[in-house]
Design an enzyme around this catalytic site. Structure first.
Site, short mmCIF file in Angstrom:
data_model
loop_
_atom_site.label_atom_id
_atom_site.label_comp_id
_atom_site.label_asym_id
_atom_site.label_seq_id
_atom_site.Cartn_x
_atom_site.Cartn_y
_atom_site.Cartn_z
N GLY A 1 -5.87 37.44 -15.72
CA GLY A 1 -7.28 36.99 -15.95
C GLY A 1 -7.27 35.56 -16.33
O GLY A 1 -7.01 34.42 -15.45
N GLU A 27 -12.64 51.85 -16.70
CA GLU A 27 -13.56 52.31 -15.75
C GLU A 27 -13.67 53.86 -15.96
O GLU A 27 -12.81 54.42 -16.54
CB GLU A 27 -13.21 52.11 -14.21
CG GLU A 27 -13.13 50.38 -14.16
CD GLU A 27 -12.87 49.80 -12.89
OE1 GLU A 27 -12.74 50.75 -11.89
OE2 GLU A 27 -12.32 48.82 -12.51
N LYS A 83 0.13 43.48 -10.14
CA LYS A 83 0.34 42.29 -10.77
C LYS A 83 1.80 41.89 -10.96
O LYS A 83 2.18 40.65 -10.52
CB LYS A 83 -0.18 42.36 -12.15
CG LYS A 83 -1.81 42.39 -12.03
CD LYS A 83 -2.38 42.69 -13.58
CE LYS A 83 -3.92 42.63 -13.60
NZ LYS A 83 -4.47 43.11 -14.94
N LYS A 140 -5.90 41.33 -6.86
CA LYS A 140 -4.50 41.63 -7.06
C LYS A 140 -3.85 42.65 -6.12
O LYS A 140 -2.97 42.44 -5.42
CB LYS A 140 -4.16 42.04 -8.37
CG LYS A 140 -4.97 43.41 -8.91
CD LYS A 140 -5.41 43.33 -10.15
CE LYS A 140 -6.66 43.00 -10.57
NZ LYS A 140 -7.35 43.35 -11.87
N VAL A 185 -16.60 39.12 -12.50
CA VAL A 185 -16.00 37.97 -12.28
C VAL A 185 -16.75 36.90 -11.45
O VAL A 185 -16.78 35.87 -11.84
CB VAL A 185 -14.67 38.05 -11.40
CG1 VAL A 185 -13.76 36.76 -11.20
CG2 VAL A 185 -13.67 39.03 -12.05
N1 LIG Z 1 -13.33 42.56 -13.92
C1 LIG Z 1 -12.20 41.59 -14.52
O1 LIG Z 1 -11.96 41.70 -15.63
C2 LIG Z 1 -11.31 41.44 -13.65
C3 LIG Z 1 -9.99 40.70 -13.97
C4 LIG Z 1 -9.15 39.97 -12.98
C5 LIG Z 1 -9.38 40.33 -11.84
N2 LIG Z 1 -10.24 41.22 -11.14
C6 LIG Z 1 -10.57 41.28 -9.83
O2 LIG Z 1 -11.75 40.44 -9.57
C7 LIG Z 1 -12.13 41.43 -8.38
C8 LIG Z 1 -13.83 41.67 -8.67
O3 LIG Z 1 -13.89 42.36 -9.97
P1 LIG Z 1 -15.12 42.68 -10.64
O4 LIG Z 1 -14.60 43.44 -12.09
O5 LIG Z 1 -16.10 41.51 -10.58
O6 LIG Z 1 -15.95 43.66 -9.73
P2 LIG Z 1 -17.17 44.16 -9.87
O7 LIG Z 1 -17.84 43.99 -11.13
O8 LIG Z 1 -17.20 45.67 -9.29
O9 LIG Z 1 -18.14 43.20 -8.76
C9 LIG Z 1 -17.70 43.70 -7.12
C10 LIG Z 1 -18.76 42.68 -6.62
O10 LIG Z 1 -18.39 42.64 -5.23
C11 LIG Z 1 -19.57 43.45 -4.56
N3 LIG Z 1 -19.02 44.13 -3.48
C12 LIG Z 1 -18.02 45.10 -3.59
N4 LIG Z 1 -17.82 45.60 -2.46
C13 LIG Z 1 -18.55 45.08 -1.50
C14 LIG Z 1 -18.99 45.32 -0.19
N5 LIG Z 1 -18.33 46.02 0.37
N6 LIG Z 1 -20.01 44.67 0.44
C15 LIG Z 1 -20.53 43.83 -0.15
N7 LIG Z 1 -20.36 43.37 -1.54
C16 LIG Z 1 -19.34 44.15 -2.14
C17 LIG Z 1 -20.47 44.33 -5.56
O11 LIG Z 1 -21.65 43.92 -4.96
P3 LIG Z 1 -22.86 44.91 -5.84
O12 LIG Z 1 -23.05 43.94 -7.22
O13 LIG Z 1 -24.23 44.76 -5.25
O14 LIG Z 1 -22.30 46.30 -6.24
C18 LIG Z 1 -20.23 43.22 -6.65
O15 LIG Z 1 -21.14 42.18 -6.87
C19 LIG Z 1 -11.54 42.55 -7.99
O16 LIG Z 1 -10.48 42.06 -7.13
C20 LIG Z 1 -10.75 42.89 -9.30
O17 LIG Z 1 -9.26 43.23 -9.29
C21 LIG Z 1 -11.41 41.29 -11.97
#
Ligand SMILES: NC(=O)c1ccc[n+]([C@@H]2O[C@H](COP(=O)([O-])OP(=O)(O)OC[C@H]3O[C@@H](n4cnc5c(N)ncnc54)[C@H](OP(=O)(O)O)[C@@H]3O)[C@@H](O)[C@H]2O)c1
Length: 435
Positions: A141, A197, A212, A112, A23
């Site tokens: 999304g 995942e 949600k 969420k 995101v």
């Molecule tokens: N993916 C989707 O399509 C989507 C859709 C709607 C909502 N969301 C929501 O959006 C949020 C992010 O999702 P995402 O899919 O983008 O996740 P992601 O790809 O796993 O990215 C998470 C990011 O946060 C960083 N991070 C996580 N824990 C951390 C910590 N303890 N300290 C420092 N950095 C940390 C990670 O760092 P690194 O890069 O160094 O690992 C990464 O850059 C979540 O709440 C998810 O539910 C996602």
């Protein structure tokens, strides 16, 4: 057509990001690619000044000098106006969001789980601080859903909300329906394509949809609906046999989130696989798409649909919120909506009135059907359609029933009674129906 850039100096809004995964990268790219349009529409100069991540060695599209693994330093930085929380999980995200609000920063989050569990408290804190806390990306999304519900639809008494809230399970069910694949194969394919995942529990067991629906229910009914008040069933029990009968009977199987206010004012919120009639607007929402159908007393039926996940759609929702916050900053305020404090009274699932699908195996004996009909009748359950076929082994018959609308308590009572009669070999599957 190239539009001329805004020439006047614009107020600078300094933004810190927590997380730069799917995101975060999508939002960052949109801010870069559509920079001029975003300047024109927000009338501000948005600058990403710090990005918090976990692994400093990962290659990123952002300049290295913006990256830090010290996320606390971002939420306490006095020069930062807005925090984008795009890291996910309850902690440390929750603590960082709270610190950001206490430090006077507007917050935009896509989280969420955090919102479903602690949204009321965090929105109340934002309100107290005179700050924005926006979360369009958390549900659906890229689909504009939260903002229309908070604003354009706010005058309505919402009667019911129903949606396909999880793209992964919708993709799996679509593959099962269209390609005849068993669930394990469709899931493995979703994982290979990056839609699911490695640990698919959150999606497949319905937790993601539960969070949600808790958020949507709270906004729709103006009462706090915590995730534990949302009944949850996942899709693991769906077999190719149910897909076969759904097709034959004119239905599709969808994992739906449904919430409605019962006549006594209690809120009935549930996530479960549902057989949806082909004529229903949600039946044609397939693949990774999400959709939400809402019924309001004045607006009538409204449906929102689009891509429920992925870098670009979710990034689009985050940037939309950011532009909104920047406009508020320009006029020196926040447009935070009032999150309800009153807890909803959850309605028991047994109070639901629904139609049902039921598949069972019985012994082929004289008067067997009469015996089953008597059990249904004794429980106030009546049959609307039936199909039977011999299984060709040990004189067994597979029967599928469609049941007229009845109370779930009565339907469950009939299942219990059926399990206790000797001609019933097994209750193979049952599901709620939506017409
Ligand atoms: N993916 C989707 O399509 C989507 C859709 C709607 C909502 N969301 C929501 O959006 C949020 C992010 O999702 P995402 O899919 O983008 O996740 P992601 O790809 O796993 O990215 C998470 C990011 O946060 C960083 N991070 C996580 N824990 C951390 C910590 N303890 N300290 C420092 N950095 C940390 C990670 O760092 P690194 O890069 O160094 O690992 C990464 O850059 C979540 O709440 C998810 O539910 C996602």
């Amino acid at each position: 057509m190239t539009r001329t850039s805004v020439s006047e100096p614009l107020p600078v809004v300094r933004v810190g990001m927590l997380g730069f995964g799917t995101v975060g990268t999508g939002a960052f790219r949109m801010l870069q690619d559509n920079r001029e349009a975003i300047r024109r529409r927000s009338r501000t100069d948005i600058q990403i000044v710090k990005i918090g991540i976990r692994d400093a060695e990962k290659p990123r599209i952002a300049p290295k000098e913006l990256l830090t693994t010290d996320l606390r330093s971002i939420v306490t930085d006095p020069s930062i106006d807005v925090i984008l929380e795009l890291m996910g999980g309850l902690e440390p995200a929750g603590e960082l969001v709270e610190t950001a609000l206490r430090s006077g920063k507007h917050v935009i989050t896509a989280n969420k789980e955090l919102l479903a569990k602690h949204g009321s408290r965090l929105v109340a804190l934002a309100l107290k601080q005179g700050l924005d806390l926006q979360f369009e990306a958390a549900v659906g999304g890229g689909i504009p859903l939260i903002q229309p519900m908070k604003h354009q639809l706010a005058g309505n008494d919402v009667l019911k909300v129903m949606g396909i809230l999880n793209g992964t399970t919708n993709y799996i069910l679509t593959q099962m329906f269209e390609q005849g694949k068993p669930l394990e194969e469709a899931l493995a394919e979703a994982q290979a394509k990056g839609y699911a995942e490695a640990d698919p529990t959150n999606d497949v067991d319905g937790y993601d949809a539960q969070y949600k629906l808790a958020i949507l229910s709270t906004i729709a009914f103006d009462q706090v609906v915590p995730p534990e008040a949302v009944h949850r069933e996942g899709i693991r029990g769906i077999s190719t046999r149910e897909i076969h009968f759904a097709k034959q009977l004119g239905y599709r199987i969808k994992l739906l989130g449904i919430v409605e206010r019962m006549p006594d004012g209690a809120i009935l919120a549930r996530v479960h696989p549902t057989m949806v009639a082909l004529s229903h607007p949600l039946a044609s929402v397939n693949g990774v798409y999400n959709a939400v159908w809402l019924q309001g007393d004045f607006v009538g039926d409204v449906m929102f649909s689009g891509r429920g996940a992925g870098a670009d759609p979710t990034g689009s929702a985050v940037v939309g919120d950011l532009i909104d916050v920047c406009r508020n900053i320009r006029i020196g305020g926040a447009a935070n909506f009032v999150m309800p404090e009153e807890q909803a009274k959850p309605a028991p699932l047994e109070s639901l009135r629904s139609r049902y699908y039921l598949r069972m195996v019985i012994q082929d004996r004289p008067k067997a059907l009469g015996c089953i009909a008597t059990v249904f009748g004794n429980c106030n359950v009546s049959i609307s359609a039936m199909e039977a076929r011999p299984l060709g082994q040990r004189n067994l018959i597979e029967i599928v029933f469609l049941i007229h609308p009845c109370r779930e308590a009565d339907f469950l009572r009939s299942l219990k009674a059926l399990r206790n009669i000797h001609i019933v070999e097994n209750i193979s599957a049952w599901m709620r129906l939506e017409e």
